[in-house]
Design an enzyme around this catalytic site. Structure first.
Site, PDB file in Angstrom:
ATOM      1  N   TYR A  36      -2.207  -4.601  17.395  1.00  0.00           N
ATOM      2  CA  TYR A  36      -2.404  -3.676  16.002  1.00  0.00           C
ATOM      3  C   TYR A  36      -3.627  -2.882  16.265  1.00  0.00           C
ATOM      4  O   TYR A  36      -3.645  -1.894  15.995  1.00  0.00           O
ATOM      5  CB  TYR A  36      -2.399  -4.802  14.981  1.00  0.00           C
ATOM      6  N   LYS A  88      -4.055   1.170  15.962  1.00  0.00           N
ATOM      7  CA  LYS A  88      -4.816   1.813  15.039  1.00  0.00           C
ATOM      8  C   LYS A  88      -5.854   2.562  15.623  1.00  0.00           C
ATOM      9  O   LYS A  88      -6.171   3.580  15.085  1.00  0.00           O
ATOM     10  CB  LYS A  88      -5.260   0.699  13.840  1.00  0.00           C
ATOM     11  N   ASP A 120      11.687   2.953   3.918  1.00  0.00           N
ATOM     12  CA  ASP A 120      11.335   1.606   4.198  1.00  0.00           C
ATOM     13  C   ASP A 120      12.380   1.279   4.997  1.00  0.00           C
ATOM     14  O   ASP A 120      13.745   1.857   5.126  1.00  0.00           O
ATOM     15  CB  ASP A 120      11.488   0.711   3.229  1.00  0.00           C
ATOM     16  N   ASN A 134       2.260   5.497   6.868  1.00  0.00           N
ATOM     17  CA  ASN A 134       1.649   4.210   6.679  1.00  0.00           C
ATOM     18  C   ASN A 134       2.662   2.930   7.155  1.00  0.00           C
ATOM     19  O   ASN A 134       2.265   1.931   7.064  1.00  0.00           O
ATOM     20  CB  ASN A 134       2.149   3.859   4.961  1.00  0.00           C
ATOM     21  N   ILE A 162      10.854   3.160  11.244  1.00  0.00           N
ATOM     22  CA  ILE A 162      10.073   4.397  11.831  1.00  0.00           C
ATOM     23  C   ILE A 162       9.826   3.994  13.280  1.00  0.00           C
ATOM     24  O   ILE A 162       9.660   2.763  13.561  1.00  0.00           O
ATOM     25  CB  ILE A 162       8.687   4.217  10.868  1.00  0.00           C
ATOM     26  N   LEU A 206       0.924  -1.209   0.054  1.00  0.00           N
ATOM     27  CA  LEU A 206       0.030  -0.006  -0.008  1.00  0.00           C
ATOM     28  C   LEU A 206       0.810   1.351  -0.037  1.00  0.00           C
ATOM     29  O   LEU A 206       0.484   2.311  -0.701  1.00  0.00           O
ATOM     30  CB  LEU A 206      -0.918  -0.078   1.205  1.00  0.00           C
ATOM     31  N   THR A 253      -3.594  -7.405   0.488  1.00  0.00           N
ATOM     32  CA  THR A 253      -2.190  -7.677   0.938  1.00  0.00           C
ATOM     33  C   THR A 253      -1.858  -8.671   1.367  1.00  0.00           C
ATOM     34  O   THR A 253      -2.390  -9.728   1.433  1.00  0.00           O
ATOM     35  CB  THR A 253      -2.082  -6.473   1.769  1.00  0.00           C
TER      36      THR A 253
END
Length: 303
Positions: free
Chosen positions: A155, A159, A39, A89, A63, A20, A189
């Protein structure tokens, strides 16, 4: 439309070496923006920059910490002169049920998704405020963060926090003309391919080159990574200057506005509520229509 055009704009997209994130970076570049690709995998960064072309510059960084966030913003300014758009992202998965999830499983996911979103957005906000020309911060959330998902304590929590940060930062940055929105994407994905109902359909579409069936694109709102990019470009553009503090879903043929949490039912008791009073009235009062939870299971058509 001229207000969708991004010529002269500069964007940073974290986690954009593949999937994505790469689709977002490519779409922003195709709309006219210069893009900093990021990345943790140097080879993925190099391949993405080569694919996008002269409009891209790559930064290999993990990140989460402040140094990486500052390096991305600095790269945008040094290479292209400014920063107008940030797309957060980057993310990882460490799925486990609660009783099997380790401290490291939890901490690593929260560090990349939640802390990484915070550090990158903070660095971007500082730069955008200094420029004094507004900006766009686009945070990537997930249906798991809106509804919860089995095996994804870390996760889902991260989020959900990202959606909350979008609403908070929309308030804090409004005076500066900086919009902040959360995108809730659903696309084919590596993660969605693990869902048994989706995997054979995705595999068949890739094998034959045929589009995904309507039940997947419309009922489930799941399509290709490219199906998500239109919303990213829109939110990055002048056309979305008045849209902020929102959680917007997209996938396949579906575009949706997620509701924010709000009181659904309210009751009052003079002097307050005892446990006995709540027990006596809950099922017929505020608890008469309890909320659902968890991402609904896919419903492929029966033969």
């Amino acid at each position: 439309m001229d207000d969708i055009e991004l010529t002269g704009k500069v964007a940073v997209v974290t986690g954009s070496g593949r999937g994505l994130g790469l689709a977002y970076a490519k779409a922003l570049a195709e709309a006219g923006a210069k893009v900093v690709v990021n990345d943790v995998d140097a080879a993925a960064v190099a391949a993405a920059v080569k694919e996008i072309g002269p409009a891209a510059f790559g930064v290999t960084a993990a990140i989460g910490d402040t140094a990486s966030a500052d390096a991305l913003v600095a790269a945008a300014v040094e290479q292209f002169g400014r920063l107008d758009v940030l797309v957060t992202n980057a993310g990882i998965l460490r799925d486990r049920v609660l009783w099997k999830m380790s401290d490291d499983d939890f901490d690593e996911v929260v560090r990349v998704h939640l802390r990484g979103t915070f550090t990158c957005a903070r660095a971007a906000a500082v730069r955008m405020r200094e420029q004094g020309e507004g900006g766009r911060i686009i945070l990537i959330s997930s249906p798991a963060g809106q509804r919860g998902n089995f095996g994804q304590t870390n996760y889902a929590a991260a989020k959900a926090g990202i959606a909350a940060m979008a609403r908070t930062w929309a308030l804090e940055l409004a005076r500066n003309g900086i919009t902040v929105n959360a995108v809730v994407p659903v696309a084919a994905t590596a993660m969605t391919r693990t869902i048994p109902a989706f995997a054979p359909v995705i595999d068949e579409a890739e094998r034959t080159g045929q589009p995904y069936p309507d039940w997947l694109r419309r009922d489930e709102g799941l399509g290709t990574v490219e199906d998500v990019t239109g919303l990213i470009v829109f939110l990055a553009s002048a056309a979305a200057k008045d849209i902020t503090g929102q959680a917007i879903g997209i996938g396949g043929d579906r575009l949706a506005l997620w509701a924010h949490p709000s009181e659904k039912a309210v009751a009052f008791a003079d002097g307050g509520w005892t446990a006995a009073a709540i027990a006596a009235s809950f099922a017929s009062g505020v608890g008469a229509d309890l909320e659902t939870y968890g991402i609904p299971a896919p419903k492929p058509p029966t033969a």
